[in-house]
Motif scaffolding. Structure first.
Motif, PDB file in Angstrom:
ATOM      1  N   VAL A   1      29.291  47.787  45.314  1.00  0.00           N
ATOM      2  CA  VAL A   1      30.394  46.810  45.375  1.00  0.00           C
ATOM      3  C   VAL A   1      29.852  45.393  45.250  1.00  0.00           C
ATOM      4  O   VAL A   1      30.410  44.552  44.524  1.00  0.00           O
ATOM      5  N   GLU A   2      28.762  45.088  45.955  1.00  0.00           N
ATOM      6  CA  GLU A   2      28.189  43.737  45.903  1.00  0.00           C
ATOM      7  C   GLU A   2      27.726  43.372  44.501  1.00  0.00           C
ATOM      8  O   GLU A   2      27.876  42.225  44.066  1.00  0.00           O
ATOM      9  N   GLU A   3      27.161  44.338  43.789  1.00  0.00           N
ATOM     10  CA  GLU A   3      26.688  44.040  42.441  1.00  0.00           C
ATOM     11  C   GLU A   3      27.852  43.730  41.502  1.00  0.00           C
ATOM     12  O   GLU A   3      27.834  42.723  40.782  1.00  0.00           O
ATOM     13  N   PHE A   4      28.865  44.596  41.499  1.00  0.00           N
ATOM     14  CA  PHE A   4      30.010  44.354  40.615  1.00  0.00           C
ATOM     15  C   PHE A   4      30.758  43.085  41.019  1.00  0.00           C
ATOM     16  O   PHE A   4      31.196  42.305  40.168  1.00  0.00           O
ATOM     17  N   MET A   5      30.904  42.874  42.315  1.00  0.00           N
ATOM     18  CA  MET A   5      31.606  41.681  42.777  1.00  0.00           C
ATOM     19  C   MET A   5      30.806  40.424  42.425  1.00  0.00           C
ATOM     20  O   MET A   5      31.382  39.385  42.073  1.00  0.00           O
TER      21      MET A   5
ATOM     22  N   LEU B   1      38.564  22.860  42.924  1.00  0.00           N
ATOM     23  CA  LEU B   1      39.740  23.697  43.198  1.00  0.00           C
ATOM     24  C   LEU B   1      39.920  24.737  42.099  1.00  0.00           C
ATOM     25  O   LEU B   1      40.194  25.918  42.386  1.00  0.00           O
ATOM     26  N   THR B   2      39.768  24.327  40.836  1.00  0.00           N
ATOM     27  CA  THR B   2      39.902  25.267  39.719  1.00  0.00           C
ATOM     28  C   THR B   2      38.849  26.355  39.785  1.00  0.00           C
ATOM     29  O   THR B   2      39.136  27.535  39.542  1.00  0.00           O
ATOM     30  N   MET B   3      37.625  25.978  40.136  1.00  0.00           N
ATOM     31  CA  MET B   3      36.554  26.969  40.246  1.00  0.00           C
ATOM     32  C   MET B   3      36.837  27.959  41.372  1.00  0.00           C
ATOM     33  O   MET B   3      36.643  29.173  41.215  1.00  0.00           O
ATOM     34  N   ILE B   4      37.302  27.460  42.504  1.00  0.00           N
ATOM     35  CA  ILE B   4      37.600  28.335  43.647  1.00  0.00           C
ATOM     36  C   ILE B   4      38.717  29.316  43.293  1.00  0.00           C
ATOM     37  O   ILE B   4      38.632  30.524  43.566  1.00  0.00           O
ATOM     38  N   VAL B   5      39.794  28.796  42.681  1.00  0.00           N
ATOM     39  CA  VAL B   5      40.912  29.664  42.297  1.00  0.00           C
ATOM     40  C   VAL B   5      40.462  30.701  41.269  1.00  0.00           C
ATOM     41  O   VAL B   5      40.845  31.876  41.346  1.00  0.00           O
ATOM     42  N   SER B   6      39.639  30.276  40.319  1.00  0.00           N
ATOM     43  CA  SER B   6      39.145  31.209  39.293  1.00  0.00           C
ATOM     44  C   SER B   6      38.308  32.323  39.925  1.00  0.00           C
ATOM     45  O   SER B   6      38.437  33.493  39.554  1.00  0.00           O
ATOM     46  N   VAL B   7      37.444  31.970  40.871  1.00  0.00           N
ATOM     47  CA  VAL B   7      36.628  32.975  41.564  1.00  0.00           C
ATOM     48  C   VAL B   7      37.512  33.935  42.348  1.00  0.00           C
ATOM     49  O   VAL B   7      37.302  35.159  42.337  1.00  0.00           O
ATOM     50  N   LEU B   8      38.518  33.398  43.035  1.00  0.00           N
ATOM     51  CA  LEU B   8      39.423  34.249  43.817  1.00  0.00           C
ATOM     52  C   LEU B   8      40.217  35.193  42.916  1.00  0.00           C
ATOM     53  O   LEU B   8      40.370  36.384  43.226  1.00  0.00           O
ATOM     54  N   VAL B   9      40.743  34.669  41.815  1.00  0.00           N
ATOM     55  CA  VAL B   9      41.506  35.500  40.888  1.00  0.00           C
ATOM     56  C   VAL B   9      40.622  36.597  40.317  1.00  0.00           C
ATOM     57  O   VAL B   9      41.025  37.768  40.215  1.00  0.00           O
ATOM     58  N   THR B  10      39.391  36.242  39.949  1.00  0.00           N
ATOM     59  CA  THR B  10      38.460  37.241  39.410  1.00  0.00           C
ATOM     60  C   THR B  10      38.116  38.291  40.459  1.00  0.00           C
ATOM     61  O   THR B  10      38.038  39.493  40.156  1.00  0.00           O
ATOM     62  N   ALA B  11      37.894  37.842  41.687  1.00  0.00           N
ATOM     63  CA  ALA B  11      37.559  38.781  42.761  1.00  0.00           C
ATOM     64  C   ALA B  11      38.695  39.764  43.003  1.00  0.00           C
ATOM     65  O   ALA B  11      38.471  40.977  43.167  1.00  0.00           O
ATOM     66  N   ILE B  12      39.923  39.255  43.017  1.00  0.00           N
ATOM     67  CA  ILE B  12      41.080  40.143  43.214  1.00  0.00           C
ATOM     68  C   ILE B  12      41.211  41.117  42.054  1.00  0.00           C
ATOM     69  O   ILE B  12      41.497  42.311  42.238  1.00  0.00           O
ATOM     70  N   ALA B  13      40.982  40.609  40.823  1.00  0.00           N
ATOM     71  CA  ALA B  13      41.087  41.472  39.638  1.00  0.00           C
ATOM     72  C   ALA B  13      40.021  42.568  39.638  1.00  0.00           C
ATOM     73  O   ALA B  13      40.233  43.635  39.056  1.00  0.00           O
TER      74      ALA B  13
ATOM     75  N   MET C   1      44.329  37.771  35.442  1.00  0.00           N
ATOM     76  CA  MET C   1      43.924  38.834  36.356  1.00  0.00           C
ATOM     77  C   MET C   1      43.974  40.202  35.674  1.00  0.00           C
ATOM     78  O   MET C   1      43.059  41.024  35.828  1.00  0.00           O
ATOM     79  N   ILE C   2      45.016  40.431  34.889  1.00  0.00           N
ATOM     80  CA  ILE C   2      45.139  41.711  34.184  1.00  0.00           C
ATOM     81  C   ILE C   2      44.014  41.886  33.172  1.00  0.00           C
ATOM     82  O   ILE C   2      43.415  42.952  33.059  1.00  0.00           O
ATOM     83  N   CYS C   3      43.705  40.811  32.428  1.00  0.00           N
ATOM     84  CA  CYS C   3      42.651  40.882  31.418  1.00  0.00           C
ATOM     85  C   CYS C   3      41.295  41.161  32.056  1.00  0.00           C
ATOM     86  O   CYS C   3      40.528  42.010  31.584  1.00  0.00           O
ATOM     87  N   VAL C   4      41.004  40.469  33.147  1.00  0.00           N
ATOM     88  CA  VAL C   4      39.720  40.671  33.828  1.00  0.00           C
ATOM     89  C   VAL C   4      39.648  42.078  34.410  1.00  0.00           C
ATOM     90  O   VAL C   4      38.613  42.754  34.321  1.00  0.00           O
ATOM     91  N   ALA C   5      40.738  42.545  35.013  1.00  0.00           N
ATOM     92  CA  ALA C   5      40.756  43.887  35.601  1.00  0.00           C
ATOM     93  C   ALA C   5      40.531  44.951  34.527  1.00  0.00           C
ATOM     94  O   ALA C   5      39.795  45.925  34.742  1.00  0.00           O
TER      95      ALA C   5
END
Length: 380
Positions: free
Chosen positions: A301-305, A348-360, A269-273
């Protein structure tokens, strides 16, 4: 060109224009997803792997006789309560005091195949008894009587209620092997159940039965309670030194896996942020120009997200497959066993990865909405 196609084209073009930065973010997500997928695979497969390892330390459940012993029918009824696929082996034992050269020795009659399954740590120099004419002797017995594999020995039996006129029964055996365990088993001799019945001239009942079951302590305890309640002749209990050790090691290992997973996700998350923050800083003039032309904060926001979620999905998909390879390597090197692929871990891994990226991406994207077009276009 409709709005959706335009949106996809904008995201694709933006990712391609900043390939170097986006590849770094993609690699960070993929590495995080690899560790996540691999550790989750290990986490859910550890009980099976650890159970198989702990079965090499002996039985984890014991049937004891409630009164005067129990029969094979009682063992079969008790085994029917346990999931058959989880039973590694069952070894009933009947003990009698016999005599070798007029000296008392404890003899155990058992099912040899069951004993090999429940006690894989036993070291036998020679062979296990293959028929009723063979006997396996403990290391101490072999030393006392100077016996070794292939020697002949005569075993006698005197009934407990014998009087002076009662004759002892005798049976000749061939020593098939010498048992070395480092425990009290080295003081016994082991024969087949039919051999014991022939020697004692009676139908035997069992004193105990060792059972090896692939299950965790709570499930084992439930089995033991059900067996004790439903089979009056049997008192089932757990071998605590095995079950408690297995539970302790398993809990600590799973806790370690979860801790490492959380740390890896935080670092991802830190690296992506950090990467997305740099991207937003590079595109301040573009964002200012778009705002000056009437673009809303929502569209920005939609474009970056969208860019972040595409990276998250791609990194998650790549990490899901690399994670299985990672888990397989760990399993083979640590447990000497192949891991089982769990297909549900891929989405599950894809969903978690998308969520982590979105939060970052939240903080960098939030800063993009604060860009003042007038200041940016003036070069400030």
């Amino acid at each position: 060109m409709n709005k959706r196609k335009m949106y996809i084209r904008m995201i694709t073009a933006s990712l391609l224009r900043r390939r170097s930065r986006m590849i770094i973010a993609l690699l960070a997500i993929a590495i995080g997803a690899t560790i996540l997928s691999g550790l989750l695979t290990i986490y859910y497969d550890v009980p099976r792997q650890m159970g198989a390892q702990f079965r090499s330390y002996g039985a984890n459940m014991l049937f004891a006789a409630s009164e005067d012993g129990f029969l094979q029918k009682d063992i079969d009824d008790a085994a029917a309560i346990i999931d058959a696929s989880k039973i590694v082996g069952m070894a009933p034992y009947h003990y009698e005091t016999v005599r070798v050269n007029d000296r008392p020795v404890m003899a155990a009659a058992t099912d040899m195949e069951g004993a090999r399954a429940t006690s894989p740590f036993w070291r036998v120099y020679g062979q296990w008894p293959s028929d009723d004419s063979e006997i396996m002797i403990g290391k101490n017995v072999a030393s006392t009587y100077r016996l070794s594999e292939g020697d002949r020995m005569t075993v006698s039996y005197t009934p407990e209620d014998a009087d002076e006129e009662t004759l002892d029964s005798y049976k000749d055996f061939t020593v098939s092997g010498v048992l070395d365990t480092g425990g009290k088993e080295e003081d016994y001799v082991y024969m087949t159940i039919p051999a014991m019945e022939e020697l004692t001239e009676k139908d035997i009942t069992y004193d105990v039965c060792d059972i090896s079951v692939t299950a965790q302590s709570d499930e084992l305890r439930a089995y033991a309670d059900d067996i004790t309640a439903q089979i009056p002749a049997i008192n089932a209990r757990l071998v605590k030194r095995v079950t408690e050790s297995e539970t302790t090691v398993l809990n600590k290992l799973q806790a370690l896996v979860l801790l490492v997973t959380v740390v890896i996700l935080a670092l991802t998350m830190i690296c992506v942020a950090t990467t997305m923050t740099a991207v937003v800083a590079e595109r301040r003039k573009e964002i200012g120009l778009r705002k000056a032309l009437g673009a809303s904060n929502r569209s920005i926001v939609e474009e970056f997200m969208g860019e972040g979620m595409v990276l998250g999905a791609c990194g998650g998909l790549l990490g899901a497959f690399l994670g299985f390879v990672f888990a397989q390597a760990v399993s083979v090197n640590v447990f000497n066993s192949s891991i089982i692929l769990k297909p549900w871990l891929i989405p599950l891994t894809m969903i978690v990865s998308v969520l982590v990226t979105a939060i970052a991406c939240l903080i960098p994207i939030r800063s993009a909405t604060y860009v003042d077009p007038a200041l940016v276009l003036k070069g400030e």
